[in-house]
Design a protein around this motif. Structure first.
Motif, short mmCIF file in Angstrom:
data_model
loop_
_atom_site.label_atom_id
_atom_site.label_comp_id
_atom_site.label_asym_id
_atom_site.label_seq_id
_atom_site.Cartn_x
_atom_site.Cartn_y
_atom_site.Cartn_z
N LYS A 1 27.37 -12.57 3.56
CA LYS A 1 27.51 -11.73 4.75
C LYS A 1 28.97 -11.64 5.22
O LYS A 1 29.35 -10.67 5.87
CB LYS A 1 26.69 -12.30 5.92
CG LYS A 1 25.22 -12.09 5.82
CD LYS A 1 24.58 -12.62 7.10
CE LYS A 1 23.09 -12.42 7.13
NZ LYS A 1 22.52 -12.95 8.39
N CYS A 2 29.75 -12.66 4.94
CA CYS A 2 31.11 -12.76 5.45
C CYS A 2 31.97 -11.56 5.05
O CYS A 2 31.95 -11.12 3.91
CB CYS A 2 31.76 -14.05 4.95
SG CYS A 2 33.44 -14.31 5.54
N VAL A 3 32.75 -11.07 6.05
CA VAL A 3 33.65 -9.95 5.79
C VAL A 3 35.12 -10.39 5.81
O VAL A 3 36.01 -9.55 5.70
CB VAL A 3 33.42 -8.79 6.79
CG1 VAL A 3 32.04 -8.20 6.61
CG2 VAL A 3 33.65 -9.25 8.22
N GLY A 4 35.36 -11.68 5.99
CA GLY A 4 36.71 -12.21 5.91
C GLY A 4 37.60 -11.92 7.10
O GLY A 4 38.82 -11.88 6.96
N SER A 5 37.03 -11.76 8.28
CA SER A 5 37.85 -11.45 9.46
C SER A 5 38.68 -12.63 9.94
O SER A 5 39.70 -12.45 10.60
CB SER A 5 36.97 -10.94 10.61
OG SER A 5 36.25 -12.02 11.19
N GLY A 6 38.23 -13.85 9.65
CA GLY A 6 39.00 -15.03 10.01
C GLY A 6 38.83 -15.52 11.43
O GLY A 6 39.50 -16.47 11.85
N GLN A 7 37.95 -14.91 12.20
CA GLN A 7 37.74 -15.33 13.58
C GLN A 7 37.24 -16.76 13.67
O GLN A 7 37.58 -17.50 14.60
CB GLN A 7 36.77 -14.38 14.29
CG GLN A 7 37.28 -12.95 14.40
CD GLN A 7 38.62 -12.89 15.12
OE1 GLN A 7 38.77 -13.38 16.23
NE2 GLN A 7 39.61 -12.31 14.46
N CYS A 8 36.45 -17.18 12.71
CA CYS A 8 35.92 -18.55 12.70
C CYS A 8 37.04 -19.56 12.54
O CYS A 8 37.05 -20.61 13.20
CB CYS A 8 34.88 -18.72 11.60
SG CYS A 8 35.46 -18.30 9.95
N VAL A 9 38.00 -19.26 11.70
CA VAL A 9 39.12 -20.17 11.47
C VAL A 9 39.97 -20.28 12.73
O VAL A 9 40.42 -21.37 13.10
CB VAL A 9 39.97 -19.71 10.26
CG1 VAL A 9 41.16 -20.62 10.07
CG2 VAL A 9 39.12 -19.67 9.01
N LEU A 10 40.15 -19.17 13.42
CA LEU A 10 40.91 -19.20 14.67
C LEU A 10 40.20 -20.04 15.72
O LEU A 10 40.85 -20.72 16.52
CB LEU A 10 41.14 -17.78 15.19
CG LEU A 10 42.04 -16.90 14.34
CD1 LEU A 10 42.06 -15.48 14.89
CD2 LEU A 10 43.44 -17.47 14.27
N ALA A 11 38.88 -20.02 15.72
CA ALA A 11 38.10 -20.75 16.72
C ALA A 11 37.98 -22.24 16.39
O ALA A 11 37.98 -23.07 17.30
CB ALA A 11 36.71 -20.13 16.85
N ALA A 12 37.85 -22.58 15.12
CA ALA A 12 37.62 -23.97 14.73
C ALA A 12 38.16 -24.21 13.32
O ALA A 12 37.40 -24.27 12.35
CB ALA A 12 36.13 -24.29 14.80
N ASP A 13 39.47 -24.36 13.22
CA ASP A 13 40.09 -24.47 11.89
C ASP A 13 39.83 -25.80 11.19
O ASP A 13 40.15 -25.95 10.02
CB ASP A 13 41.59 -24.20 11.96
CG ASP A 13 42.35 -25.22 12.79
OD1 ASP A 13 41.72 -26.09 13.43
OD2 ASP A 13 43.59 -25.15 12.78
N ASP A 14 39.25 -26.75 11.89
CA ASP A 14 38.87 -28.00 11.24
C ASP A 14 37.45 -27.96 10.68
O ASP A 14 37.04 -28.85 9.96
CB ASP A 14 39.03 -29.19 12.19
CG ASP A 14 38.23 -29.03 13.47
OD1 ASP A 14 37.96 -27.88 13.87
OD2 ASP A 14 37.87 -30.06 14.08
N VAL A 15 36.73 -26.87 10.99
CA VAL A 15 35.35 -26.70 10.52
C VAL A 15 35.27 -25.58 9.48
O VAL A 15 34.51 -25.67 8.53
CB VAL A 15 34.40 -26.41 11.71
CG1 VAL A 15 32.98 -26.19 11.22
CG2 VAL A 15 34.45 -27.56 12.72
N PHE A 16 36.08 -24.54 9.65
CA PHE A 16 36.05 -23.37 8.77
C PHE A 16 37.40 -23.12 8.13
O PHE A 16 38.44 -23.41 8.71
CB PHE A 16 35.66 -22.11 9.57
CG PHE A 16 34.37 -22.25 10.32
CD1 PHE A 16 33.15 -22.11 9.67
CD2 PHE A 16 34.37 -22.51 11.67
CE1 PHE A 16 31.96 -22.24 10.37
CE2 PHE A 16 33.19 -22.63 12.39
CZ PHE A 16 31.98 -22.50 11.73
N ASP A 17 37.37 -22.54 6.94
CA ASP A 17 38.58 -22.09 6.26
C ASP A 17 38.21 -20.81 5.52
O ASP A 17 37.07 -20.37 5.58
CB ASP A 17 39.08 -23.16 5.29
CG ASP A 17 40.54 -22.97 4.90
OD1 ASP A 17 41.17 -22.00 5.36
OD2 ASP A 17 41.05 -23.80 4.14
#
Length: 64
Positions: free
Chosen positions: A9-25
């Motif tokens: 499903k991921c479209v690679g927007s990177g919002q998850c990394v901005l929110a929690a970079d220790d959980v997502f990359d």
């Protein structure tokens, strides 16, 4: 808390990394999300929830 991502499903927007970079990359080759910590500590709950909410593809699920 358990966190899961759906890379299909991921479209690679990177919002998850901005929110929690220790959980997502993101993968270098295409920006698709990778999960660094499927069971993050409780103090990260707010940031992980935020990452799930701002994900434009709804590719993140959080189970508390």
């Amino acid at each position: 808390m358990k966190v899961a991502v759906d890379q299909d499903k991921c479209v690679g927007s990177g919002q998850c990394v901005l929110a929690a970079d220790d959980v997502f990359d993101q993968r270098d080759e295409d920006g698709i999300v990778t999960l660094l910590d499927a069971d993050p500590p409780a103090q990260r709950l707010a940031d992980v929830r935020h990452a799930a909410v701002v994900c434009p593809a709804l590719a993140i699920t959080v189970e508390e």
